[in-house]
Design an enzyme around this catalytic site. Structure first.
Site, PDB file in Angstrom:
ATOM      1  N   SER A 289       0.837  -1.197   0.000  1.00  0.00           N
ATOM      2  CA  SER A 289       0.000   0.000   0.000  1.00  0.00           C
ATOM      3  C   SER A 289       0.878   1.256   0.000  1.00  0.00           C
ATOM      4  O   SER A 289       1.701   1.448  -0.886  1.00  0.00           O
ATOM      5  CB  SER A 289      -0.956  -0.032   1.197  1.00  0.00           C
ATOM      6  OG  SER A 289      -1.917   0.989   1.114  1.00  0.00           O
TER       7      SER A 289
ATOM      8  N   ASP B  96      -5.548  -4.343  -2.454  1.00  0.00           N
ATOM      9  CA  ASP B  96      -4.564  -3.881  -1.474  1.00  0.00           C
ATOM     10  C   ASP B  96      -3.789  -5.058  -0.879  1.00  0.00           C
ATOM     11  O   ASP B  96      -4.374  -6.019  -0.371  1.00  0.00           O
ATOM     12  CB  ASP B  96      -5.278  -3.115  -0.365  1.00  0.00           C
ATOM     13  CG  ASP B  96      -4.310  -2.363   0.530  1.00  0.00           C
ATOM     14  OD1 ASP B  96      -3.090  -2.578   0.398  1.00  0.00           O
ATOM     15  OD2 ASP B  96      -4.764  -1.568   1.368  1.00  0.00           O
TER      16      ASP B  96
END
Length: 504
Positions: A47, A166
Site C-alpha cells: 500500500s 490492497d
C-alpha cells in the site's frame, strides 16, 4: 536488533495517509546511513509502504513525495465527505504522480530488488511482485497494492491479466519473520523502526503480520489512516519518523558509518567490564551526534521542509477569509443536499468517460464473477439438500407403506402428475396429499354406503293360498292312507344389510 550479516532487507507496512511517516524515515536513512538503502538486497512494501519502497529503489526525490502526501491530504479534507467524496479519485492521483516523478528506466532499477505486496482477488492469497517489464507495469503494481475495495472503487485493477487489491489485506508487512529484515511501521509495536509510546499496556494486536500495541495513540493513528489528519499532525508524523530512524541507527551502531561490516573493529578477547565500557562509550558517542528536537526540520530535504512549513501556514487571501466566515460556512453546509447530487453526477460522468476503454474487459470479468458466485450458491444448496433428504426419505416411505389404505379407483395420482416437479418431490406436500387421499376415501364410503334392512316378516316365505278343496269322502281309501296334511312354512332368514356401492 539489526543483524550484522552480509545481506538484509527493508520492509514498509501499509498505513494509508500515514505514509508521510515513511518520508521522514527514508530521509534519515538516506542522509545518515546511505549504505543501508543502497546495499539492501530487497526493499518490500504494501500500500503506502510500496510507494515509499519504490521511491527509495528508483531514486525519487523524497521532498517531492512528502509534499505530494500533504497536498493530497489537504485536497481530501476540503470536501464534505473527505476521501469518500465522488470527486476525489485516489487511484487517478497516484497514477498521475508516479507517471510524473518516476524515470523512464525505473522498472529496470526495480526489477529483482523491489517487492510489492498484492492480494489476488480470485483466492485471496498474497503475491509479491518483483519483476516489471515496463514503467507502466511498475505504476500499475503500485496502484493495485493501494487499491482498497469500496474505498477506492468497486472494480479492482488488473496486472498482467490478474485482478489484485490492497496487499495489506493479506500481508501488510512482507517478510517480517526474517531476522535480517528491517521492519518499519507508523504504529507502535514490535517493529524495528516505529514510534515508542509511553504506555504500560503490554497487549498487542497483530493484523496481517503488523504488530500494533493497544493504546490510545495507536487508535488515533488507525482512525487517521484512511481519513487524513490536519497538516500540523502530518508535519509531526514526518518529524517522528526522522527521530525514530535516528534512534534505530544509534541503537544498532550504524550512525554515520559507511558500512557496518567495514567499520567494526577486529574482534579481540576482553572481559565483561571492558565490553560494558565499550557499549557505554559507543552509546555516548552516538547520542552526541544526534540532532536536537528543534533542529530536526533542518535535516529534512529542502523540498519537504518547505512543503511542511507551507502546510502549517493559513492562506490570507480575500477568498479564503470569506469562505472561513461563519455565515458562509453555514450557508455552504445548508446547500450540501443540493450541491452534492450535482457534484456526484458530474464526477460519475467523468469517471464513466475515463472507464470506457476498459469497459469490455471489466464487463467480461464481472460476468465471470457472477457466474462463479451463482455456481457456488447452487453447489452449496445441493450439498445441504443431499445431506438432509437421504436421512428423512426412507422414514417417510416406510410410514406411507404402513399407513396406506386399500387403493380405490379414484386416487390422487392424476392430481400429483398435474403438479410441478418441485411440488411433487416436496415431502411436506406429499404428506398433505396422503392425508387428503385418506379423507377422500372416508367421504366416498360414507356417501355411497346404503343400509337396506327389511323386517323379518317381509322375508318370511309362505305358500300361496289355494282354493278350498272339495270335502273328501272319509270313506275313500286315499283319505285313509294320507293322514293329516302338515302346515307349509319356511323359516325366515336373518336380515342382512345389502351394501350397494356405485362404482366400488
Amino acid at each position: 536488533m539489526f543483524p550484522r550479516e552480509k545481506t538484509w532487507n527493508i520492509s514498509f507496512a501499509g498505513c494509508g495517509f500515514l505514509g508521510v511517516y515513511y518520508v521522514g524515515v527514508a530521509s534519515c536513512l538516506r542522509e545518515h546511513a546511505p549504505f543501508l538503502v543502497a546495499n539492501a538486497t530487497h526493499i518490500y512494501g504494501a500500500s503506502a509502504g510500496a510507494l515509499t519502497a519504490t521511491a527509495l529503489v528508483t531514486g525519487v526525490c523524497l521532498g517531492e513525495a512528502g509534499a505530494k502526501f500533504i497536498e493530497v491530504s489537504k485536497e481530501a479534507r476540503k470536501r464534505f465527505l473527505g476521501p469518500l467524496h465522488p470527486s476525489f479519485n485516489l487511484v487517478k492521483i497516484i497514477r498521475s504522480f508516479l507517471l510524473k516523478v518516476l524515470p523512464a528506466d525505473s522498472h529496470e532499477h526495480a526489477s529483482g530488488r523491489l517487492g510489492i505486496s498484492l492480494t489476488r482477488v480470485s483466492d485471496g492469497e498474497n503475491v509479491i511482485i518483483s519483476h516489471f517489464n515496463s514503467k507502466d507495469e511498475l505504476i500499475q503494481a503500485n496502484v493495485c497494492s493501494g487499491f482498497i475495495p469500496v474505498y477506492c472503487g468497486l472494480i479492482p485493477p488488473s496486472l498482467q491479466g490478474v485482478r489484485y487489491v490492497d496487499g495489506g489485506i493479506s500481508d501488510n508487512l512482507p517478510l517480517y519473520e526474517l531476522k535480517n529484515t528491517i521492519t518499519v511501521s507508523p504504529f507502535s509495536g514490535e517493529s524495528d523502526i516505529c514510534p515508542q509510546d509511553s504506555s504500560t499496556n503490554i497487549h498487542e494486536l497483530r493484523v496481517t503480520n503488523t504488530s500494533i500495541q493497544f493504546n490510545l495513540r495507536n487508535l488515533y493513528r488507525l482512525s487517521k489512516a484512511l481519513f487524513p489528519p490536519e497538516p500540523l499532525v502530518l508535519r509531526e508524523m514526518c518529524k517522528q519518523g526522522y527521530r525514530d530512524g535516528l534512534r534505530f541507527l544509534q541503537r544498532n551502531g550504524l550512525l554515520n558509518r559507511p558500512n557496518p561490516l567495514l567499520a567494526l573493529p577486529p574482534a579481540r578477547p576482553h572481559g565483561p567490564e571492558d565490553k560494558d565500557q565499550a557499549v557505554e562509550s559507543a552509546q555516548a558517542e552516538d547520542y552526541s551526534q544526534l540532532p536536537g528536537e528543534d533542529h530536526i526540520l533542518e535535516h529534512l530535504p529542502a523540498r519537504l521542509n518547505e512543503a511542511l512549513l507551507e502546510a502549517c501556514v493559513e492562506p490570507t487571501d480575500l477568498l479564503t477569509t470569506l469562505s472561513n466566515m461563519l455565515p458562509v460556512r453555514l450557508a455552504t453546509a445548508m446547500m450540501v443536499p443540493y450541491t452534492l447530487p450535482l457534484e456526484s453526477a458530474l464526477s460519475f460522468t467523468i469517471r464513466l468517460l475515463e472507464w470506457l476503454p476498459d469497459v469490455p474487459e471489466d464487463i467480461r470479468w464481472m460476468k465471470e464473477q457472477t457466474g462463479s458466485i451463482c455456481q457456488y450458491l447452487v453447489m452449496r444448496a445441493k450439498r445441504k439438500l443431499g445431506r438432509h433428504l437421504p436421512s428423512r426419505l426412507p422414514e417417510q416411505v416406510e410410514l406411507r407403506r404402513v399407513q396406506s389404505l386399500p387403493s380405490v379407483p379414484l386416487s390422487c395420482a392424476a392430481y400429483r402428475e398435474a403438479l410441478p416437479g418441485w411440488m411433487r418431490n416436496n415431502l411436506s406436500l406429499g404428506d398433505a396429499l396422503a392425508k387428503w387421499e385418506e379423507c377422500q376415501r372416508q367421504l366416498l364410503l360414507g356417501l355411497f354406503c346404503t343400509n337396506v334392512a327389511f323386517p323379518p316378516e317381509a322375508l318370511r316365505m309362505r305358500a300361496p293360498a289355494d282354493p278350498a278343496p272339495a270335502p273328501a269322502d272319509p270313506a275313500s281309501p286315499q283319505h285313509q292312507l294320507a293322514g293329516p296334511a302338515p302346515l307349509l312354512s319356511t323359516p325366515a332368514p336373518e336380515a342382512r344389510p345389502v351394501i350397494g356401492a356405485l362404482g366400488l
